[in-house]
Design a protein around this motif. Structure first.
Motif, PDB file in Angstrom:
ATOM      1  N   PHE A  42      -2.346   5.290   6.791  1.00 40.17           N
ATOM      2  CA  PHE A  42      -2.398   3.833   6.681  1.00 40.17           C
ATOM      3  C   PHE A  42      -2.534   3.245   8.079  1.00 40.17           C
ATOM      4  CE2 PHE A  42      -0.408  -0.441   6.346  1.00 40.17           C
ATOM      5  CZ  PHE A  42      -1.173  -0.946   5.306  1.00 40.17           C
ATOM      6  N   LEU A  43      -3.343   2.209   8.188  1.00 40.90           N
ATOM      7  CA  LEU A  43      -3.444   1.486   9.466  1.00 40.90           C
ATOM      8  C   LEU A  43      -3.084   0.018   9.236  1.00 40.90           C
ATOM      9  CD1 LEU A  43      -6.800   2.757  11.084  1.00 40.90           C
ATOM     10  CD2 LEU A  43      -4.460   3.474  11.632  1.00 40.90           C
ATOM     11  N   LEU A  44      -2.202  -0.466  10.091  1.00 40.20           N
ATOM     12  CA  LEU A  44      -1.845  -1.879  10.072  1.00 40.20           C
ATOM     13  C   LEU A  44      -2.492  -2.503  11.298  1.00 40.20           C
ATOM     14  CD1 LEU A  44       0.003  -4.019   8.665  1.00 40.20           C
ATOM     15  CD2 LEU A  44       1.727  -3.451  10.386  1.00 40.20           C
ATOM     16  N   ASN A  45      -3.488  -3.338  11.067  1.00 40.01           N
ATOM     17  CA  ASN A  45      -4.280  -3.898  12.156  1.00 40.01           C
ATOM     18  C   ASN A  45      -3.806  -5.312  12.462  1.00 40.01           C
ATOM     19  OD1 ASN A  45      -6.256  -5.184  13.698  1.00 40.01           O
ATOM     20  ND2 ASN A  45      -7.926  -4.017  12.802  1.00 40.01           N
ATOM     21  N   THR A  46      -3.117  -5.471  13.592  1.00 41.00           N
ATOM     22  CA  THR A  46      -2.544  -6.782  13.934  1.00 41.00           C
ATOM     23  C   THR A  46      -3.346  -7.523  14.999  1.00 41.00           C
ATOM     24  OG1 THR A  46      -1.080  -6.094  15.767  1.00 41.00           O
ATOM     25  CG2 THR A  46      -0.267  -5.726  13.526  1.00 41.00           C
ATOM     26  N   ILE A  47      -4.511  -6.992  15.358  1.00 40.15           N
ATOM     27  CA  ILE A  47      -5.314  -7.666  16.397  1.00 40.15           C
ATOM     28  C   ILE A  47      -5.649  -9.085  15.921  1.00 40.15           C
ATOM     29  CG2 ILE A  47      -7.466  -7.598  17.724  1.00 40.15           C
ATOM     30  CD1 ILE A  47      -7.471  -4.548  17.335  1.00 40.15           C
ATOM     31  N   PRO A  48      -5.321 -10.099  16.727  1.00 50.60           N
ATOM     32  CA  PRO A  48      -5.443 -11.479  16.225  1.00 50.60           C
ATOM     33  C   PRO A  48      -6.813 -12.117  16.437  1.00 50.60           C
ATOM     34  CG  PRO A  48      -4.309 -11.477  18.325  1.00 50.60           C
ATOM     35  CD  PRO A  48      -4.651 -10.037  18.031  1.00 50.60           C
ATOM     36  N   THR A  57     -12.683   5.339  11.929  1.00 52.18           N
ATOM     37  CA  THR A  57     -12.827   6.795  12.102  1.00 52.18           C
ATOM     38  C   THR A  57     -11.467   7.506  12.109  1.00 52.18           C
ATOM     39  OG1 THR A  57     -12.718   6.732  14.520  1.00 52.18           O
ATOM     40  CG2 THR A  57     -14.897   6.458  13.536  1.00 52.18           C
ATOM     41  N   LEU A  58     -10.396   6.772  12.350  1.00 53.20           N
ATOM     42  CA  LEU A  58      -9.063   7.380  12.393  1.00 53.20           C
ATOM     43  C   LEU A  58      -8.472   7.614  11.001  1.00 53.20           C
ATOM     44  CD1 LEU A  58      -7.492   5.202  15.243  1.00 53.20           C
ATOM     45  CD2 LEU A  58      -8.410   7.526  15.449  1.00 53.20           C
ATOM     46  N   MET A  59      -9.045   6.946   9.992  1.00 49.96           N
ATOM     47  CA  MET A  59      -8.446   6.963   8.648  1.00 49.96           C
ATOM     48  C   MET A  59      -8.817   8.215   7.862  1.00 49.96           C
ATOM     49  SD  MET A  59      -9.629   3.031   7.892  1.00 49.96           S
ATOM     50  CE  MET A  59      -9.090   2.919   6.179  1.00 49.96           C
ATOM     51  N   LYS A  60      -7.833   8.716   7.106  1.00 48.09           N
ATOM     52  CA  LYS A  60      -8.111   9.760   6.117  1.00 48.09           C
ATOM     53  C   LYS A  60      -8.925   9.191   4.950  1.00 48.09           C
ATOM     54  CE  LYS A  60      -3.946  12.670   6.059  1.00 48.09           C
ATOM     55  NZ  LYS A  60      -2.634  12.698   5.406  1.00 48.09           N
ATOM     56  N   ARG A  61      -9.524  10.072   4.192  1.00 43.52           N
ATOM     57  CA  ARG A  61     -10.154   9.663   2.928  1.00 43.52           C
ATOM     58  C   ARG A  61      -9.158   8.883   2.079  1.00 43.52           C
ATOM     59  NH1 ARG A  61      -9.392  12.072  -1.896  1.00 43.52           N
ATOM     60  NH2 ARG A  61      -8.813  14.092  -1.028  1.00 43.52           N
ATOM     61  N   ASP A  62      -9.690   7.857   1.392  1.00 41.32           N
ATOM     62  CA  ASP A  62      -8.919   7.118   0.388  1.00 41.32           C
ATOM     63  C   ASP A  62      -7.731   6.352   0.948  1.00 41.32           C
ATOM     64  OD1 ASP A  62     -10.297   7.409  -2.035  1.00 41.32           O
ATOM     65  OD2 ASP A  62      -9.561   9.448  -2.285  1.00 41.32           O
ATOM     66  N   THR A  63      -7.756   6.070   2.252  1.00 40.16           N
ATOM     67  CA  THR A  63      -6.666   5.276   2.810  1.00 40.16           C
ATOM     68  C   THR A  63      -7.156   3.868   3.139  1.00 40.16           C
ATOM     69  OG1 THR A  63      -7.131   6.062   5.046  1.00 40.16           O
ATOM     70  CG2 THR A  63      -5.517   7.312   3.757  1.00 40.16           C
ATOM     71  N   THR A  64      -6.199   3.039   3.522  1.00 38.27           N
ATOM     72  CA  THR A  64      -6.478   1.617   3.742  1.00 38.27           C
ATOM     73  C   THR A  64      -6.118   1.199   5.160  1.00 38.27           C
ATOM     74  OG1 THR A  64      -6.116   1.061   1.415  1.00 38.27           O
ATOM     75  CG2 THR A  64      -5.791  -0.715   3.006  1.00 38.27           C
ATOM     76  N   MET A  65      -6.971   0.366   5.727  1.00 39.07           N
ATOM     77  CA  MET A  65      -6.594  -0.382   6.931  1.00 39.07           C
ATOM     78  C   MET A  65      -6.400  -1.839   6.491  1.00 39.07           C
ATOM     79  SD  MET A  65      -8.324  -0.940  10.681  1.00 39.07           S
ATOM     80  CE  MET A  65     -10.018  -0.692  10.170  1.00 39.07           C
ATOM     81  N   ALA A  66      -5.199  -2.352   6.693  1.00 45.11           N
ATOM     82  CA  ALA A  66      -4.918  -3.739   6.316  1.00 45.11           C
ATOM     83  C   ALA A  66      -4.970  -4.641   7.546  1.00 45.11           C
ATOM     84  CB  ALA A  66      -3.545  -3.835   5.651  1.00 45.11           C
ATOM     85  N   TRP A 100       0.822  -1.210   0.000  1.00 49.46           N
ATOM     86  CA  TRP A 100       0.000   0.000   0.000  1.00 49.46           C
ATOM     87  C   TRP A 100       0.862   1.268   0.000  1.00 49.46           C
ATOM     88  CZ3 TRP A 100      -2.388  -4.451   2.062  1.00 49.46           C
ATOM     89  CH2 TRP A 100      -3.578  -4.803   1.419  1.00 49.46           C
ATOM     90  N   ASN A 101       2.105   1.072  -0.429  1.00 45.90           N
ATOM     91  CA  ASN A 101       2.990   2.215  -0.701  1.00 45.90           C
ATOM     92  C   ASN A 101       3.145   3.198   0.445  1.00 45.90           C
ATOM     93  OD1 ASN A 101       3.634   1.537  -3.424  1.00 45.90           O
ATOM     94  ND2 ASN A 101       1.528   2.103  -3.978  1.00 45.90           N
ATOM     95  N   VAL A 102       3.279   2.672   1.630  1.00 49.64           N
ATOM     96  CA  VAL A 102       3.581   3.535   2.762  1.00 49.64           C
ATOM     97  C   VAL A 102       4.943   4.182   2.521  1.00 49.64           C
ATOM     98  CG1 VAL A 102       4.261   3.439   5.190  1.00 49.64           C
ATOM     99  CG2 VAL A 102       2.141   2.340   4.425  1.00 49.64           C
ATOM    100  N   LYS A 103       5.026   5.480   2.749  1.00 51.03           N
ATOM    101  CA  LYS A 103       6.291   6.168   2.436  1.00 51.03           C
ATOM    102  C   LYS A 103       6.694   7.138   3.540  1.00 51.03           C
ATOM    103  CE  LYS A 103       3.798   9.443  -0.425  1.00 51.03           C
ATOM    104  NZ  LYS A 103       2.525   9.095   0.275  1.00 51.03           N
ATOM    105  N   LYS A 104       7.908   7.624   3.421  1.00 49.86           N
ATOM    106  CA  LYS A 104       8.478   8.558   4.390  1.00 49.86           C
ATOM    107  C   LYS A 104       7.497   9.677   4.710  1.00 49.86           C
ATOM    108  CE  LYS A 104      12.688  11.202   5.138  1.00 49.86           C
ATOM    109  NZ  LYS A 104      14.024  11.536   4.673  1.00 49.86           N
ATOM    110  N   GLY A 105       7.323   9.973   5.974  1.00 47.99           N
ATOM    111  CA  GLY A 105       6.450  11.074   6.371  1.00 47.99           C
ATOM    112  C   GLY A 105       4.997  10.687   6.551  1.00 47.99           C
ATOM    113  N   ASP A 106       4.599   9.525   6.054  1.00 45.12           N
ATOM    114  CA  ASP A 106       3.212   9.089   6.248  1.00 45.12           C
ATOM    115  C   ASP A 106       2.935   8.862   7.734  1.00 45.12           C
ATOM    116  OD1 ASP A 106       2.683   9.153   3.570  1.00 45.12           O
ATOM    117  OD2 ASP A 106       2.523   6.974   3.305  1.00 45.12           O
ATOM    118  N   LYS A 107       1.714   9.168   8.120  1.00 47.60           N
ATOM    119  CA  LYS A 107       1.273   8.853   9.475  1.00 47.60           C
ATOM    120  C   LYS A 107       0.693   7.443   9.470  1.00 47.60           C
ATOM    121  CE  LYS A 107      -1.694  10.480  13.246  1.00 47.60           C
ATOM    122  NZ  LYS A 107      -2.541  11.566  13.748  1.00 47.60           N
ATOM    123  N   VAL A 108       1.393   6.530  10.095  1.00 46.61           N
ATOM    124  CA  VAL A 108       1.021   5.114  10.071  1.00 46.61           C
ATOM    125  C   VAL A 108       0.632   4.664  11.477  1.00 46.61           C
ATOM    126  CG1 VAL A 108       1.900   2.770   9.714  1.00 46.61           C
ATOM    127  CG2 VAL A 108       2.478   4.585   8.092  1.00 46.61           C
TER     128      VAL A 108
END
Lengths: 350, 350
Positions: A241-247, A257-266, A171-179
């Motif tokens: 971007f959100l990386l959801n590791t809850i098992p 609700t935390l996500m910006k428009r057009d972003t992904t939670m994986a 999902w092309n996370v890059k420098k400066g992104d809020k992850v």
């Protein structure tokens, strides 16, 4: 075929115990590996206890394998005796489907051969994992491990590492992104380390205020306590971007609700039914909820190379093979920072 | 300010009835429109009945507006008297946030001004929609309508059309793609038409075998009956894109199984909590569940231009303004193929 020592379960309710398994002879494209370390993944437990459907016993778990090459088949070109190598969750795939051709063997349309519990298409029977003295694997599924890293801390990269690396890259996370990394366990701690090493602004998202110091030590720039209305409000619509590791089963809505428009939670942790998701939350800002599973061989090598360059490894607790049942109990209680790794000397010298 | 005739609701439980409203004077950047036709959207009903939270009464609904320009403000450059124009779900936005700058006013971070029930930032009060003789709208939110189309059938393009067009474009649906449209109503029938016009292989996905002939007439190449195990099995893992128009709570899981790896299902109908989604289904093939809301002004114009070129319009049932309450009852029962359109002559001549 050679008989070697391993640790495994004979039934869904059995403790793991020492047993003898056959290791296949080295075929033309095979690499024979003397196992040094093997990480302990929660999947090992789910599989051995038949929690993901009936397992084929005996189960010899382990898919975070680090070792040295002791022999190679006549056609092997990538490896030679003495090389430091790794094996992850897969040891084979069809190599002909679109997914395999794209280097995404984990999504093989004909079914990848997983490191343990899958049918061995070369010699029959089923595959045995890394809780063992050694393993023989087709060179296409063997990874080259940088020599400059703390070797025993590399093992978890082969599953926990690639499972978090792959979505960050895809999902092309890059420098400066809020992850945001949701959940701090084996996966989450690697997510923080990678996102930090990629130059992101990393926010650890957790229900437990007690995890703040650990998260900071791993590279998190901030900690968001998801049970705090104020914290959640402050960070609303702000993540790239959100990386959801809850098992386990959980409610996605607060995180959406935390996500910006057009972003992904994986999602990379849970593989079970989730709580009801509110469609309006994804419709109103064109948000994406996605899943991601492990990673392909090519990207696993890229990750290992990146780790070599940036000195990224897992935080581990070393154990002897004989202590595996206690370790499993602790994994189930999430009582480990952040991954157990078995020192296979303990098995060999037993 | 001019007083004009409109139809609206005075409370959540009231039938719609004729009333007088004030139409704002033409400001410098405004276009004054004489309304010819207005489509009836289920949102009109939800809003007027306060089903989406308390409405501001009187509610004059209608956001699928077609009309002719009768006057323009001094700064207006895009339109002149006599032009055939359309107005959709929005009549204003901040124009300064990232979403507005990207032409995605529907996601305006400061809140778009919707065509009815939003605060009118120019003159105060709240906005009145298209169940009315006329409307005054900033030219930036006025669309140019191709003259070659059946004008009354264009109205639903302004909401049902753009709501399905936008996700098809955003997720790069292209010629030859296998596209599934789930649900055959106002949105679904436009989804089929667009995907067909884009050269896709279109599969109508429905629980109702009775809809097969209608779907074929609209351009579907196949019909998949989602209650048939055999049909679902045949189409498993085969779709490049799914457009989910189901307007109410439902179970996503059966549809997720239809998706290929790395594809998206876009939700455009439901904006309420859904049944439990199984995370394993999206993890195992890196699938995406997304939402999408209406579309921006730029893409709405692109859609209208495309419709002009490809002769795409909605299937409509024309009604007089005075029959709106019956029409609404039928919308609630999904008893319309596929959109009611009000002929505004009936109001003007009343």
């Amino acid at each position: 075929m050679e008989t070697i020592k391993a640790y495994g379960a004979q039934s869904a309710t059995a403790d793991l115990d020492q047993l003898s398994i056959d290791r296949r002879d080295v075929l033309a494209t095979d690499v024979k590996i003397d196992i040094l370390y093997c990480g302990v993944c929660h999947s090992d437990i789910h599989t051995a206890r038949s929690e993901w459907g009936p397992a084929k016993y005996p189960v010899v778990p382990g898919h975070e394998i680090i070792g040295r090459v002791t022999a190679t088949g006549e056609s092997v070109t990538k490896f030679k005796e003495g090389d430091l190598v790794g094996v992850g969750c897969m040891v084979d795939s069809c190599q002909t489907c679109d997914s395999c051709k794209e280097g995404l063997e984990q999504y093989c349309e004909n079914g990848a051969t997983f490191t343990y519990g899958s049918e061995d298409k070369h010699i029959g029977g089923h595959t045995f994992g890394g809780y063992s003295e050694g393993v023989v694997v087709d060179e296409k599924f063997v990874l080259s491990v940088p020599e400059n890293l703390d070797t025993e801390k590399v093992a978890p990269l082969l599953c926990a590492g690639i499972t978090t690396w792959s979505p960050l890259r895809h999902w092309n996370v890059k420098k400066g992104d809020k992850v945001g990394v949701i959940g701090l366990g084996g996966l989450g701690h690697m997510g923080i380390k990678f996102a930090h090493a990629m130059g992101c602004h990393v926010v650890m998202i957790t229900r437990s205020p007690g995890k703040a110091d650990d998260a900071a030590a791993l590279g998190a720039d901030e900690v968001l306590i998801s049970t705090s209305e104020e914290d959640m409000q402050k960070h609303a619509n702000s993540f790239d971007f959100l990386l959801n590791t809850i098992p386990v089963r959980h409610d996605l809505n607060p995180y959406i609700t935390l996500m910006k428009r057009d972003t992904t939670m994986a999602l990379v942790g849970a593989i079970e039914p989730l709580d009801s998701m509110h469609a309006g939350l994804i419709v109103s800002k064109r948000k994406n909820i996605a899943g991601s599973m492990i990673g392909g061989i090519k990207e696993t090598q890229e990750m290992l190379d990146f780790c070599g360059e940036h000195n990224v490894v897992s935080d581990v607790e070393m154990i002897d093979m004989q202590n595996i049942n206690d370790a499993w109990d602790r994994v189930v209680k999430a009582d480990v920072k952040y991954r157990f790794v078995i020192d296979m000397k303990s098995l060999k010298e037993a």
